[in-house]
Enzyme design. Structure first.
Site, PDB file in Angstrom:
ATOM      1  N   ARG A 135      37.196  25.266  49.787  1.00 22.77           N
ATOM      2  CA  ARG A 135      36.100  26.558  49.996  1.00 22.77           C
ATOM      3  C   ARG A 135      35.062  26.463  51.069  1.00 22.77           C
ATOM      4  O   ARG A 135      34.656  27.656  50.396  1.00 22.77           O
ATOM      5  CB  ARG A 135      36.458  26.449  48.663  1.00 22.77           C
ATOM      6  CG  ARG A 135      37.722  26.463  47.640  1.00 22.77           C
ATOM      7  CD  ARG A 135      37.836  27.020  46.021  1.00 22.77           C
ATOM      8  NE  ARG A 135      36.880  27.650  45.961  1.00 22.77           N
ATOM      9  CZ  ARG A 135      36.915  29.067  44.596  1.00 22.77           C
ATOM     10  NH1 ARG A 135      36.806  27.810  43.573  1.00 22.77           N
ATOM     11  NH2 ARG A 135      36.841  29.832  44.493  1.00 22.77           N
ATOM     12  N   LYS A 189      22.296  19.357  41.036  1.00 21.43           N
ATOM     13  CA  LYS A 189      23.478  18.853  40.820  1.00 21.43           C
ATOM     14  C   LYS A 189      23.252  18.408  42.803  1.00 21.43           C
ATOM     15  O   LYS A 189      24.590  18.834  43.716  1.00 21.43           O
ATOM     16  CB  LYS A 189      24.460  19.929  41.228  1.00 21.43           C
ATOM     17  CG  LYS A 189      24.759  20.498  39.606  1.00 21.43           C
ATOM     18  CD  LYS A 189      25.794  21.397  39.405  1.00 21.43           C
ATOM     19  CE  LYS A 189      25.473  21.779  38.027  1.00 21.43           C
ATOM     20  NZ  LYS A 189      26.145  23.106  37.569  1.00 21.43           N
ATOM     21  N   PRO A 231      31.496  19.750  41.300  1.00 18.95           N
ATOM     22  CA  PRO A 231      31.037  18.547  40.606  1.00 18.95           C
ATOM     23  C   PRO A 231      29.683  19.553  40.083  1.00 18.95           C
ATOM     24  O   PRO A 231      29.238  19.683  40.455  1.00 18.95           O
ATOM     25  CB  PRO A 231      30.657  17.196  41.619  1.00 18.95           C
ATOM     26  CG  PRO A 231      31.695  17.497  42.957  1.00 18.95           C
ATOM     27  CD  PRO A 231      31.771  19.658  42.580  1.00 18.95           C
TER      28      PRO A 231
END
Length: 292
Positions: A126, A58, A2
């Site tokens: 991940r 973010k 994202p």
DNA sequence: CACTTGACCTGTCCGC
DNA sequence: TGCGGACAGGTCAAGT
């Protein structure tokens, strides 16, 4: 992961779904994803009500009524998915059914349960992402918050400031500078490529060699592509989903990202994929030329 | 300081 | 079908 538009979309979804809810339990699988001590969770998270959900760059911040905040970075493959107690509310055949009806799954790192038995899942294939509980007043002291650049979509963010921020990276490739969160916040690999195409700048152009007119086009391009993406719910390249588990639609409208081999929408030349700043990079070889 | 590269992880895809 | 390598939306810590 994202980038800014995706995190903004998740923020808006969470503000709709979880504000006002009371946390009744929390469960996580590894210390890496959520390193807080159980005592912190017990004292400042369990029993707390969700006050608001914020975003900076973010990073997501879920403020609790205990004056503590859950700070979350989704990195490349993180997801925050809210599932109502009665998940069938979406109806059979809804595109996010297969995801939400199978949570938690093997990528689920943290499960938060609310008083009505609805859940918020933090999934991360991940394991680069993380979540931390800390006093709300301590959030701005995080090293990342100290160095991160301005929000490019704020109306107060001017072209003059944009130029000044990039001035200290005059010898690096423009794509590397765009990805540097300390220059400006929120741009990642998708929107760097899209904005550079929009401004007709080759990603490896040295920042100091770019004309004022092209820098202005880049300033406009960054804001336009990210605003468009927010209006479309972000980009779902692989793992990214909204807070309700559905996908973003920006990539249906992308001009170059993941479009190698297809014609440039402006000139028809085939889009190519190359490497810049250590990242896969998409561009029009006719319009984005080094030294121009 | 400015700048680049490798590391962190798991999963998937592509060529042999 | 299996195996190896490259690659994936981000950031850090190292290196030059």
């Amino acid at each position: 992961m994202p980038e800014l538009p995706e995190v903004e979309t998740v923020k808006r979804g969470l503000n709709k779904f979880i504000v006002g809810r009371v946390i009744t339990s929390e469960k996580h699988d590894t210390e890496k994803g959520f390193p807080n001590a159980p005592a912190d969770v017990k004292n400042f998270m369990i029993g707390a009500k969700i006050r608001a959900v914020r975003r900076r760059a973010k990073v997501l911040m879920i403020d609790l009524t205990t004056d503590y905040t859950l700070v979350i970075h989704l990195k490349m493959t993180g997801q925050l998915v809210y599932v109502a107690a009665d998940a069938t509310r979406f109806g059979a055949g809804h595109p996010n059914d297969s995801l939400i009806n199978n949570l938690p799954d093997k990528s689920t790192r943290v499960t938060i349960t609310f008083e009505d038995d609805s859940h918020l899942y933090f999934n991360d294939q991940r394991k680069f992402g993380w979540m931390r509980l800390m006093p709300t007043v301590a959030v701005p002291e995080l090293p990342f918050m100290q160095k991160v650049g301005p929000e490019p979509l704020e109306s107060s963010f001017t072209f003059v400031e944009f130029k000044q921020r990039f001035a200290r990276r005059k010898n690096s490739a423009i794509k590397a500078a765009l990805l540097d969160q300390s220059v400006i916040a929120g741009v990642g690999n998708i929107y760097a490529d899209e904005a550079l195409w929009s401004a007709k700048i080759h990603p490896l152009t040295r920042v100091g060699d770019i004309s004022d007119a092209k820098m202005k086009a880049l300033y406009d391009g960054v804001r336009e592509v990210m605003n468009l993406s927010i209006s479309l719910g972000g980009s779902s390249s692989r793992n990214y989903v909204h807070a309700d588990g559905s996908k973003g639609r920006y990539l249906d409208f992308a001009k170059v990202f993941h479009r190698e081999g297809t014609p440039c929408p402006r000139c028809g030349t085939e889009i190519i994929k190359t490497r810049a700043a250590g990242r896969g990079t998409h561009l029009c070889p006719r319009e984005q030329v080094l030294g121009k």
